[in-house]
Design a protein around this motif. Sequence first.
Motif, PDB file in Angstrom:
ATOM      1  N   UNK A   1       0.827  -1.208   0.000  1.00  0.00           N
ATOM      2  CA  UNK A   1       0.000   0.000   0.000  1.00  0.00           C
ATOM      3  C   UNK A   1       0.863   1.261   0.000  1.00  0.00           C
ATOM      4  N   UNK A   2       1.970   1.202   0.714  1.00  0.00           N
ATOM      5  CA  UNK A   2       2.852   2.369   0.774  1.00  0.00           C
ATOM      6  C   UNK A   2       3.397   2.690  -0.618  1.00  0.00           C
ATOM      7  N   UNK A   3       3.865   1.657  -1.306  1.00  0.00           N
ATOM      8  CA  UNK A   3       4.458   1.853  -2.626  1.00  0.00           C
ATOM      9  C   UNK A   3       3.438   2.448  -3.595  1.00  0.00           C
ATOM     10  N   UNK A   4       2.163   2.048  -3.445  1.00  0.00           N
ATOM     11  CA  UNK A   4       1.108   2.565  -4.322  1.00  0.00           C
ATOM     12  C   UNK A   4       0.761   4.013  -4.006  1.00  0.00           C
ATOM     13  N   UNK A   5       1.024   4.446  -2.771  1.00  0.00           N
ATOM     14  CA  UNK A   5       0.493   5.719  -2.308  1.00  0.00           C
ATOM     15  C   UNK A   5       1.554   6.794  -2.107  1.00  0.00           C
ATOM     16  N   UNK A   6       2.758   6.384  -1.759  1.00  0.00           N
ATOM     17  CA  UNK A   6       3.776   7.365  -1.364  1.00  0.00           C
ATOM     18  C   UNK A   6       4.867   7.440  -2.430  1.00  0.00           C
ATOM     19  N   UNK A   7       5.151   8.647  -2.870  1.00  0.00           N
ATOM     20  CA  UNK A   7       6.170   8.842  -3.891  1.00  0.00           C
ATOM     21  C   UNK A   7       7.541   8.389  -3.395  1.00  0.00           C
ATOM     22  N   UNK A   8       8.288   7.716  -4.301  1.00  0.00           N
ATOM     23  CA  UNK A   8       9.651   7.289  -3.953  1.00  0.00           C
ATOM     24  C   UNK A   8      10.482   8.518  -3.620  1.00  0.00           C
ATOM     25  N   UNK A   9      11.416   8.346  -2.739  1.00  0.00           N
ATOM     26  CA  UNK A   9      12.269   9.467  -2.364  1.00  0.00           C
ATOM     27  C   UNK A   9      11.740  10.218  -1.150  1.00  0.00           C
ATOM     28  N   UNK A  10      10.481   9.916  -0.739  1.00  0.00           N
ATOM     29  CA  UNK A  10       9.926  10.599   0.428  1.00  0.00           C
ATOM     30  C   UNK A  10      10.615  10.109   1.698  1.00  0.00           C
TER      31      UNK A  10
ATOM     32  N   UNK B   1      13.348   0.739   3.287  1.00  0.00           N
ATOM     33  CA  UNK B   1      14.561   1.367   2.745  1.00  0.00           C
ATOM     34  C   UNK B   1      14.980   0.755   1.412  1.00  0.00           C
ATOM     35  N   UNK B   2      14.492  -0.467   1.138  1.00  0.00           N
ATOM     36  CA  UNK B   2      14.825  -1.104  -0.146  1.00  0.00           C
ATOM     37  C   UNK B   2      13.822  -0.716  -1.232  1.00  0.00           C
ATOM     38  N   UNK B   3      12.831   0.088  -0.858  1.00  0.00           N
ATOM     39  CA  UNK B   3      11.785   0.443  -1.830  1.00  0.00           C
ATOM     40  C   UNK B   3      11.895   1.902  -2.263  1.00  0.00           C
ATOM     41  N   UNK B   4      13.031   2.499  -1.999  1.00  0.00           N
ATOM     42  CA  UNK B   4      13.230   3.859  -2.507  1.00  0.00           C
ATOM     43  C   UNK B   4      12.841   4.957  -1.533  1.00  0.00           C
ATOM     44  N   UNK B   5      12.708   4.614  -0.251  1.00  0.00           N
ATOM     45  CA  UNK B   5      12.346   5.629   0.739  1.00  0.00           C
ATOM     46  C   UNK B   5      13.492   5.873   1.711  1.00  0.00           C
ATOM     47  N   UNK B   6      13.462   7.056   2.290  1.00  0.00           N
ATOM     48  CA  UNK B   6      14.366   7.300   3.403  1.00  0.00           C
ATOM     49  C   UNK B   6      13.594   6.960   4.665  1.00  0.00           C
ATOM     50  N   UNK B   7      13.953   5.875   5.286  1.00  0.00           N
ATOM     51  CA  UNK B   7      13.147   5.334   6.379  1.00  0.00           C
ATOM     52  C   UNK B   7      13.735   5.700   7.738  1.00  0.00           C
ATOM     53  N   UNK B   8      12.966   6.411   8.534  1.00  0.00           N
ATOM     54  CA  UNK B   8      13.414   6.753   9.879  1.00  0.00           C
ATOM     55  C   UNK B   8      12.489   6.099  10.887  1.00  0.00           C
ATOM     56  N   UNK B   9      13.069   5.392  11.842  1.00  0.00           N
ATOM     57  CA  UNK B   9      12.248   4.696  12.834  1.00  0.00           C
ATOM     58  C   UNK B   9      12.240   5.460  14.136  1.00  0.00           C
ATOM     59  N   UNK B  10      11.082   5.501  14.761  1.00  0.00           N
ATOM     60  CA  UNK B  10      11.052   6.105  16.078  1.00  0.00           C
ATOM     61  C   UNK B  10      11.085   5.010  17.126  1.00  0.00           C
ATOM     62  N   UNK B  11      11.653   5.369  18.210  1.00  0.00           N
ATOM     63  CA  UNK B  11      11.666   4.476  19.346  1.00  0.00           C
ATOM     64  C   UNK B  11      10.649   5.039  20.322  1.00  0.00           C
ATOM     65  N   UNK B  12       9.562   4.282  20.530  1.00  0.00           N
ATOM     66  CA  UNK B  12       8.484   4.798  21.394  1.00  0.00           C
ATOM     67  C   UNK B  12       8.978   5.205  22.771  1.00  0.00           C
TER      68      UNK B  12
END
Length: 280
Positions: free
Chosen positions: A179-188, A202-213
């Motif tokens: 769903x993310x790939x269909x909805x969110x532009x690569x590079x976001x 991160x392997x799908x073209x996004x800059x992935x930042x994780x939060x630690x609750x």
Amino acid sequence: MELNLYYKLVSSEAEAHKYLSKKCLKNGHRFCPRCNNRKLYKLSSERRRCSKCKYTFHDFSGRWISHGRLSCVQWLSLIKLFELELSVRKMSEQMNLSYNTVYQAVQKIRLAILAHAPDAEELLDGEIELDESYFGGHRKGNRGRGAAGKVPVFGILERNGKVMVTVVPNVTAETLIGLTVKTVRRGSIVYTDKFRSYDSLMFCGYRHLKIDHNKRFTSGKVYINGLEGFWSWAKERLIKHHGVSKENFPLYLKELEFRYNHRHMDIFNIVSDYLCDLVP
Ligand SMILES: [Zn+2]
């Protein structure tokens, strides 16, 4: 919508009809709802016949608003009460109509909203939050991922922009990333919590930042509070409906998505527009 303008619209059936029928025109012209042809024969003040396909129709034929037996004044009153988020029971009391009549009409509003819901054609971009939440179920406890009897919902929120929420069959990586790939532009830039299903972003073209609750208040921009805010906003509103059936839940969810995305806009006007659309 200014209140005095609203009062003027509902002061007579003619005013209400004029307001709504204007929304059914295309570039100021009537057209055949079956074939789009603009050459029409006038049969009466409201009825027309298409010169091409011979379909006979009135101002609201084939539109959401033609369903049900409400007058134009009643439709506008209903839209106003919908804007004010009254329950169907309260609406039916105020409008002196049966619960079922009002319920059916409100369902038309929801279906018209669904027909306008943002879809994959409008890619979200910029800074995006992803999160899932569980809705429904009467039992407390056992909350969060994997809660039995609850409906998983996946949310994508564009910071300072729209939210998109979807009922999902499960929260596997395949479902959520798909769903993310269909909805969110690569590079976001995409923010999530540490749930494993998000690991391959991160392997799908996004800059992935994780939060630690545990450290969320110290990690600066890395937060998903926008989406968490939406979840609690949405759940609070659903309480009013005293339990929504599983079949109806996606429709209510899209109503909430619409209300959230248009919270600074004129919902009365937008819903009136939607109701005057042709039913797809
Ligand atoms: Zn026609």
